[in-house]
Design a protein around this motif. Structure first.
Motif, PDB file in Angstrom:
ATOM      1  N   TYR A 122       0.816  -1.208   0.000  1.00 50.70           N
ATOM      2  CA  TYR A 122       0.000   0.000   0.000  1.00 50.70           C
ATOM      3  C   TYR A 122       0.856   1.267   0.000  1.00 50.70           C
ATOM      4  O   TYR A 122       0.384   2.334  -0.389  1.00 50.70           O
ATOM      5  CB  TYR A 122      -0.923  -0.001   1.213  1.00 50.70           C
ATOM      6  CG  TYR A 122      -1.933  -1.112   1.186  1.00 50.70           C
ATOM      7  CD1 TYR A 122      -1.694  -2.310   1.854  1.00 50.70           C
ATOM      8  CD2 TYR A 122      -3.117  -0.972   0.476  1.00 50.70           C
ATOM      9  CE1 TYR A 122      -2.614  -3.341   1.816  1.00 50.70           C
ATOM     10  CE2 TYR A 122      -4.049  -2.005   0.445  1.00 50.70           C
ATOM     11  CZ  TYR A 122      -3.792  -3.171   1.114  1.00 50.70           C
ATOM     12  OH  TYR A 122      -4.698  -4.193   1.079  1.00 50.70           O
ATOM     13  N   THR A 123       2.090   1.165   0.414  1.00 51.59           N
ATOM     14  CA  THR A 123       2.930   2.367   0.490  1.00 51.59           C
ATOM     15  C   THR A 123       3.287   2.902  -0.894  1.00 51.59           C
ATOM     16  O   THR A 123       3.544   4.100  -1.057  1.00 51.59           O
ATOM     17  CB  THR A 123       4.220   2.091   1.273  1.00 51.59           C
ATOM     18  OG1 THR A 123       4.971   1.083   0.592  1.00 51.59           O
ATOM     19  CG2 THR A 123       3.902   1.622   2.682  1.00 51.59           C
ATOM     20  N   ASN A 124       3.313   2.001  -1.882  1.00 48.81           N
ATOM     21  CA  ASN A 124       3.616   2.470  -3.239  1.00 48.81           C
ATOM     22  C   ASN A 124       2.539   2.049  -4.235  1.00 48.81           C
ATOM     23  O   ASN A 124       2.782   2.050  -5.443  1.00 48.81           O
ATOM     24  CB  ASN A 124       4.996   1.996  -3.687  1.00 48.81           C
ATOM     25  CG  ASN A 124       5.124   0.495  -3.685  1.00 48.81           C
ATOM     26  OD1 ASN A 124       4.123  -0.209  -3.613  1.00 48.81           O
ATOM     27  ND2 ASN A 124       6.337  -0.010  -3.779  1.00 48.81           N
ATOM     28  N   ASP A 125       1.352   1.711  -3.716  1.00 43.11           N
ATOM     29  CA  ASP A 125       0.189   1.413  -4.580  1.00 43.11           C
ATOM     30  C   ASP A 125       0.531   0.386  -5.656  1.00 43.11           C
ATOM     31  O   ASP A 125       0.227   0.577  -6.846  1.00 43.11           O
ATOM     32  CB  ASP A 125      -0.330   2.697  -5.243  1.00 43.11           C
ATOM     33  CG  ASP A 125      -0.953   3.649  -4.240  1.00 43.11           C
ATOM     34  OD1 ASP A 125      -0.838   4.868  -4.440  1.00 43.11           O
ATOM     35  OD2 ASP A 125      -1.543   3.156  -3.260  1.00 43.11           O
ATOM     36  N   THR A 126       1.154  -0.686  -5.229  1.00 39.78           N
ATOM     37  CA  THR A 126       1.609  -1.699  -6.175  1.00 39.78           C
ATOM     38  C   THR A 126       1.159  -3.089  -5.742  1.00 39.78           C
ATOM     39  O   THR A 126       1.179  -3.419  -4.553  1.00 39.78           O
ATOM     40  CB  THR A 126       3.139  -1.673  -6.280  1.00 39.78           C
ATOM     41  OG1 THR A 126       3.559  -0.375  -6.711  1.00 39.78           O
ATOM     42  CG2 THR A 126       3.637  -2.711  -7.287  1.00 39.78           C
ATOM     43  N   VAL A 127       0.757  -3.879  -6.731  1.00 40.81           N
ATOM     44  CA  VAL A 127       0.454  -5.291  -6.525  1.00 40.81           C
ATOM     45  C   VAL A 127       1.508  -6.093  -7.279  1.00 40.81           C
ATOM     46  O   VAL A 127       1.789  -5.806  -8.442  1.00 40.81           O
ATOM     47  CB  VAL A 127      -0.957  -5.636  -7.026  1.00 40.81           C
ATOM     48  CG1 VAL A 127      -1.202  -7.136  -6.931  1.00 40.81           C
ATOM     49  CG2 VAL A 127      -2.001  -4.873  -6.225  1.00 40.81           C
ATOM     50  N   TYR A 128       2.074  -7.077  -6.609  1.00 44.07           N
ATOM     51  CA  TYR A 128       3.136  -7.884  -7.194  1.00 44.07           C
ATOM     52  C   TYR A 128       2.654  -9.302  -7.492  1.00 44.07           C
ATOM     53  O   TYR A 128       1.750  -9.815  -6.829  1.00 44.07           O
ATOM     54  CB  TYR A 128       4.328  -7.976  -6.241  1.00 44.07           C
ATOM     55  CG  TYR A 128       4.967  -6.649  -5.935  1.00 44.07           C
ATOM     56  CD1 TYR A 128       4.692  -5.979  -4.745  1.00 44.07           C
ATOM     57  CD2 TYR A 128       5.856  -6.064  -6.828  1.00 44.07           C
ATOM     58  CE1 TYR A 128       5.283  -4.758  -4.453  1.00 44.07           C
ATOM     59  CE2 TYR A 128       6.449  -4.844  -6.554  1.00 44.07           C
ATOM     60  CZ  TYR A 128       6.156  -4.199  -5.364  1.00 44.07           C
ATOM     61  OH  TYR A 128       6.745  -2.990  -5.098  1.00 44.07           O
ATOM     62  N   LEU A 129       3.286  -9.913  -8.482  1.00 40.63           N
ATOM     63  CA  LEU A 129       3.092 -11.335  -8.750  1.00 40.63           C
ATOM     64  C   LEU A 129       4.478 -11.952  -8.840  1.00 40.63           C
ATOM     65  O   LEU A 129       5.194 -11.741  -9.817  1.00 40.63           O
ATOM     66  CB  LEU A 129       2.313 -11.564 -10.047  1.00 40.63           C
ATOM     67  CG  LEU A 129       1.947 -13.017 -10.318  1.00 40.63           C
ATOM     68  CD1 LEU A 129       0.917 -13.513  -9.291  1.00 40.63           C
ATOM     69  CD2 LEU A 129       1.399 -13.191 -11.730  1.00 40.63           C
ATOM     70  N   GLN A 130       4.854 -12.671  -7.798  1.00 38.57           N
ATOM     71  CA  GLN A 130       6.117 -13.388  -7.785  1.00 38.57           C
ATOM     72  C   GLN A 130       5.905 -14.732  -8.444  1.00 38.57           C
ATOM     73  O   GLN A 130       5.086 -15.530  -7.976  1.00 38.57           O
ATOM     74  CB  GLN A 130       6.624 -13.576  -6.358  1.00 38.57           C
ATOM     75  CG  GLN A 130       7.912 -14.377  -6.267  1.00 38.57           C
ATOM     76  CD  GLN A 130       9.103 -13.632  -6.856  1.00 38.57           C
ATOM     77  OE1 GLN A 130       9.324 -12.466  -6.564  1.00 38.57           O
ATOM     78  NE2 GLN A 130       9.870 -14.329  -7.697  1.00 38.57           N
ATOM     79  N   MET A 131       6.635 -14.983  -9.514  1.00 41.58           N
ATOM     80  CA  MET A 131       6.471 -16.213 -10.287  1.00 41.58           C
ATOM     81  C   MET A 131       7.743 -17.043 -10.182  1.00 41.58           C
ATOM     82  O   MET A 131       8.830 -16.542 -10.507  1.00 41.58           O
ATOM     83  CB  MET A 131       6.171 -15.884 -11.738  1.00 41.58           C
ATOM     84  CG  MET A 131       4.991 -14.940 -11.923  1.00 41.58           C
ATOM     85  SD  MET A 131       4.525 -14.716 -13.650  1.00 41.58           S
ATOM     86  CE  MET A 131       6.007 -13.952 -14.291  1.00 41.58           C
ATOM     87  N   SER A 132       7.610 -18.279  -9.748  1.00 43.89           N
ATOM     88  CA  SER A 132       8.752 -19.177  -9.611  1.00 43.89           C
ATOM     89  C   SER A 132       8.460 -20.472 -10.359  1.00 43.89           C
ATOM     90  O   SER A 132       7.325 -20.741 -10.745  1.00 43.89           O
ATOM     91  CB  SER A 132       9.015 -19.470  -8.133  1.00 43.89           C
ATOM     92  OG  SER A 132       9.238 -18.283  -7.406  1.00 43.89           O
ATOM     93  N   SER A 133       9.510 -21.262 -10.552  1.00 42.63           N
ATOM     94  CA  SER A 133       9.383 -22.549 -11.259  1.00 42.63           C
ATOM     95  C   SER A 133       8.627 -22.372 -12.571  1.00 42.63           C
ATOM     96  O   SER A 133       7.710 -23.132 -12.888  1.00 42.63           O
ATOM     97  CB  SER A 133       8.678 -23.577 -10.369  1.00 42.63           C
ATOM     98  OG  SER A 133       9.382 -23.771  -9.166  1.00 42.63           O
TER      99      SER A 133
END
Length: 118
Positions: free
Chosen positions: A72-83
């Motif tokens: 919420y501090t930088n208004d960002t949603v992440y998607l960490q993709m592995s394998s």
């Protein structure tokens, strides 16, 4: 407005972290989802996170390999993709999502290309 970034070319088994920066509305009022569209295929749901970040949902095809989170501090949603697998090759998009139906509710960004080589 939602702007995706972080895509690239990786080998099978590699990792990438996608980012979705939100502007023009308050991130904590909405659930945000990631979708993807592979060549010749329809756009499909990948993952979503609810308005307070306490609930997440994943498509079976990525469960255990992808992790969605929000800052919420930088208004960002992440998607960490592995394998990563060649089948993950697609353009990835983020959007406001209807929680439970996993349908998009709003406009799309330009997307970010993810290519996984075998």
């Amino acid at each position: 407005q939602l702007v995706e970034s972080g895509g690239g070319l990786v080998q099978t088994g590699g990792s990438l972290r996608l980012a979705c920066v939100v502007s023009g509305f308050t991130l904590d009022d909405y659930a945000i989802g990631w979708f993807r569209q592979a060549p010749g295929k329809e756009r499909e749901f990948v993952s979503a996170i609810n308005w307070n970040g306490l609930n997440t949902y994943y498509a079976d095809s990525v469960k255990g390999r992808f992790t969605i989170s929000r800052d919420y501090t930088n208004d960002t949603v992440y998607l960490q993709m592995s394998s990563l697998e060649p089948e993950d090759t697609a353009i990835y998009y983020c959007a406001v999502v209807n929680w439970g139906s996993w349908s998009p509710a709003g406009s799309w960004g330009q997307g970010t290309q993810v290519t996984v080589s075998s």
